[in-house]
Design a protein around this motif. Sequence first.
Motif, PDB file in Angstrom:
ATOM      1  N   LEU A  42       0.738  -1.458   0.036  1.00 51.39           N
ATOM      2  CA  LEU A  42      -0.079   0.045   0.120  1.00 51.39           C
ATOM      3  C   LEU A  42       0.868   1.112   0.039  1.00 51.39           C
ATOM      4  O   LEU A  42       1.526   1.416   0.777  1.00 51.39           O
ATOM      5  N   ILE A  43       0.791   2.022  -0.947  1.00 49.72           N
ATOM      6  CA  ILE A  43       1.484   2.993  -1.186  1.00 49.72           C
ATOM      7  C   ILE A  43       0.618   4.633  -1.060  1.00 49.72           C
ATOM      8  O   ILE A  43      -0.264   4.674  -1.867  1.00 49.72           O
ATOM      9  N   THR A  44       0.539   5.313  -0.079  1.00 48.62           N
ATOM     10  CA  THR A  44      -0.065   6.585   0.055  1.00 48.62           C
ATOM     11  C   THR A  44       0.537   7.672  -0.856  1.00 48.62           C
ATOM     12  O   THR A  44       1.915   7.870  -1.115  1.00 48.62           O
ATOM     13  N   GLY A  45      -0.048   8.571  -1.452  1.00 52.70           N
ATOM     14  CA  GLY A  45       0.618   9.508  -2.322  1.00 52.70           C
ATOM     15  C   GLY A  45       1.305   8.726  -3.671  1.00 52.70           C
ATOM     16  O   GLY A  45       2.057   9.374  -4.202  1.00 52.70           O
ATOM     17  N   GLY A  46       0.340   7.866  -4.033  1.00 47.11           N
ATOM     18  CA  GLY A  46       0.882   6.925  -5.169  1.00 47.11           C
ATOM     19  C   GLY A  46       0.666   7.412  -6.433  1.00 47.11           C
ATOM     20  O   GLY A  46       0.884   6.592  -7.501  1.00 47.11           O
ATOM     21  N   ASP A  47      -0.043   8.386  -6.790  1.00 46.31           N
ATOM     22  CA  ASP A  47      -0.470   8.812  -8.068  1.00 46.31           C
ATOM     23  C   ASP A  47       0.694   9.361  -8.730  1.00 46.31           C
ATOM     24  O   ASP A  47       0.798   9.451  -9.786  1.00 46.31           O
ATOM     25  N   SER A  48       1.503  10.262  -8.204  1.00 43.36           N
ATOM     26  CA  SER A  48       2.801  10.996  -8.902  1.00 43.36           C
ATOM     27  C   SER A  48       3.974  11.012  -8.103  1.00 43.36           C
ATOM     28  O   SER A  48       4.079  10.538  -6.941  1.00 43.36           O
ATOM     29  N   GLY A  49       5.006  11.640  -8.465  1.00 39.84           N
ATOM     30  CA  GLY A  49       6.301  11.910  -7.934  1.00 39.84           C
ATOM     31  C   GLY A  49       7.042  10.647  -7.270  1.00 39.84           C
ATOM     32  O   GLY A  49       7.075   9.461  -8.003  1.00 39.84           O
ATOM     33  N   ILE A  50       7.458  10.649  -6.158  1.00 42.81           N
ATOM     34  CA  ILE A  50       8.000   9.587  -5.343  1.00 42.81           C
ATOM     35  C   ILE A  50       6.984   8.153  -5.452  1.00 42.81           C
ATOM     36  O   ILE A  50       7.494   7.093  -5.322  1.00 42.81           O
ATOM     37  N   GLY A  51       5.840   8.820  -4.987  1.00 42.25           N
ATOM     38  CA  GLY A  51       4.860   7.436  -4.844  1.00 42.25           C
ATOM     39  C   GLY A  51       4.436   6.565  -6.064  1.00 42.25           C
ATOM     40  O   GLY A  51       4.600   5.464  -6.315  1.00 42.25           O
ATOM     41  N   ARG A  52       4.556   7.343  -7.389  1.00 40.27           N
ATOM     42  CA  ARG A  52       4.320   6.897  -8.657  1.00 40.27           C
ATOM     43  C   ARG A  52       5.736   6.024  -9.076  1.00 40.27           C
ATOM     44  O   ARG A  52       5.434   4.806  -9.259  1.00 40.27           O
ATOM     45  N   ALA A  53       6.608   6.502  -8.612  1.00 45.10           N
ATOM     46  CA  ALA A  53       7.987   6.118  -9.014  1.00 45.10           C
ATOM     47  C   ALA A  53       8.142   4.626  -8.198  1.00 45.10           C
ATOM     48  O   ALA A  53       8.817   3.410  -8.736  1.00 45.10           O
ATOM     49  N   THR A  54       7.723   4.695  -6.865  1.00 43.34           N
ATOM     50  CA  THR A  54       7.945   3.524  -6.045  1.00 43.34           C
ATOM     51  C   THR A  54       6.745   2.461  -6.630  1.00 43.34           C
ATOM     52  O   THR A  54       7.384   1.398  -6.557  1.00 43.34           O
ATOM     53  N   ALA A  55       5.551   2.806  -6.934  1.00 50.49           N
ATOM     54  CA  ALA A  55       4.690   1.788  -7.275  1.00 50.49           C
ATOM     55  C   ALA A  55       5.033   1.170  -8.758  1.00 50.49           C
ATOM     56  O   ALA A  55       5.252  -0.101  -8.693  1.00 50.49           O
ATOM     57  N   ILE A  56       5.776   1.814  -9.441  1.00 48.01           N
ATOM     58  CA  ILE A  56       6.056   1.244 -10.846  1.00 48.01           C
ATOM     59  C   ILE A  56       7.431   0.422 -10.601  1.00 48.01           C
ATOM     60  O   ILE A  56       7.364  -0.763 -10.958  1.00 48.01           O
ATOM     61  N   ALA A  57       8.471   0.885  -9.721  1.00 44.33           N
ATOM     62  CA  ALA A  57       9.469  -0.035  -9.365  1.00 44.33           C
ATOM     63  C   ALA A  57       9.114  -1.427  -8.596  1.00 44.33           C
ATOM     64  O   ALA A  57       9.698  -2.475  -8.590  1.00 44.33           O
ATOM     65  N   TYR A  58       7.940  -0.997  -7.633  1.00 50.04           N
ATOM     66  CA  TYR A  58       7.568  -2.184  -6.719  1.00 50.04           C
ATOM     67  C   TYR A  58       7.039  -3.432  -7.961  1.00 50.04           C
ATOM     68  O   TYR A  58       7.256  -4.278  -7.970  1.00 50.04           O
ATOM     69  N   ALA A  59       6.274  -2.902  -8.835  1.00 54.10           N
ATOM     70  CA  ALA A  59       5.645  -3.609  -9.746  1.00 54.10           C
ATOM     71  C   ALA A  59       6.606  -4.300 -10.631  1.00 54.10           C
ATOM     72  O   ALA A  59       6.498  -5.658 -10.866  1.00 54.10           O
ATOM     73  N   LYS A  60       7.880  -3.794 -11.054  1.00 53.40           N
ATOM     74  CA  LYS A  60       8.543  -4.329 -11.754  1.00 53.40           C
ATOM     75  C   LYS A  60       9.621  -5.539 -11.049  1.00 53.40           C
ATOM     76  O   LYS A  60      10.237  -6.378 -11.671  1.00 53.40           O
ATOM     77  N   GLU A  61       9.367  -5.196  -9.747  1.00 51.58           N
ATOM     78  CA  GLU A  61      10.212  -6.186  -8.715  1.00 51.58           C
ATOM     79  C   GLU A  61       9.278  -7.383  -8.505  1.00 51.58           C
ATOM     80  O   GLU A  61       9.610  -8.120  -7.682  1.00 51.58           O
ATOM     81  N   GLY A  62       7.989  -7.396  -9.071  1.00 49.08           N
ATOM     82  CA  GLY A  62       7.001  -8.597  -8.697  1.00 49.08           C
ATOM     83  C   GLY A  62       5.912  -8.002  -7.688  1.00 49.08           C
ATOM     84  O   GLY A  62       5.382  -9.241  -7.344  1.00 49.08           O
ATOM     85  N   ALA A  63       5.965  -7.090  -7.121  1.00 53.28           N
ATOM     86  CA  ALA A  63       4.851  -6.829  -6.248  1.00 53.28           C
ATOM     87  C   ALA A  63       3.554  -6.164  -6.929  1.00 53.28           C
ATOM     88  O   ALA A  63       3.296  -5.623  -7.870  1.00 53.28           O
TER      89      ALA A  63
END
Length: 283
Positions: A42-63
Amino acid sequence: MTSEIPAQTQQWPGETAALDPAPDHGETSYTGRERLVGKRALITGGDSGIGRATAIAYAKEGADVAIAFLPQENDDAEETRRQVEAAGRTCVLLPTDQRTEEANVELARKAIDALGGIDIVVSNAAFQMAQPGGIEDFPAGQIERTFTTNVFATFWLVKALVPHLQEGASIIITTSIQAFQPSEPLLDYAATKAALNNLMVNLAAQLGPRGIRVNAVAPGPIWTPLIPATMPPEKVESFGEQTPLGRVGQPIEVATAFVYLGSDEASYVSGTVLGVTGGQPVF
């Protein structure tokens, strides 16, 4: 050094598409290495910026991920979902204003129901608004909004999620270089980030016996919509030049810290602040 960032302004909360230059969230630059396979975040502020980058990186890592964001940030959130799904993972959109305890309880419930549980909590949502005047000119209500968004929401969300977290879970809080080198125009914001560092240390001590790790990532100047939406144009133009590396950071450069702290590679790391600051010290 000539600034890479031209003077610009946006209406709060800002939107990614209007940023010049476009930020790097790792859409094409980041390569996953299966470090988070099977995890649910669960990532808050996940729409943009650091949150978006974290969501994308997590997805590419298999989450698989659920992202929380303000309802008015839906366009950015949809783009985050598109990028996560392009990486072959699930992305659940949970529009939420986190400024009440009830909203955070509901957010926790929806995230758990959608993903079947939570292994990583990234409390990243934040509010800031630079105020060049002194404390006498501070706008009524802003300090309440800043503390409620940044500190209270983190407290409430963790409180709601802890009963559902298993041994090995990771909680990661976004703090800031401002906690260590506060800027006068960000008086209230800097204070919240210092409070979050303290909260993190206490939570790490409290939750460690359950096998739950708690850490913080302290970014320096990072190029996100929050910057032109909350700072004067002349400050935006020189943003990041004060760092030893002499430039602004990109969101994906911070997301890598969240990947590490969320992964099993950080199994003995808890109660610490990991600075991603371009060389500014976090002590």
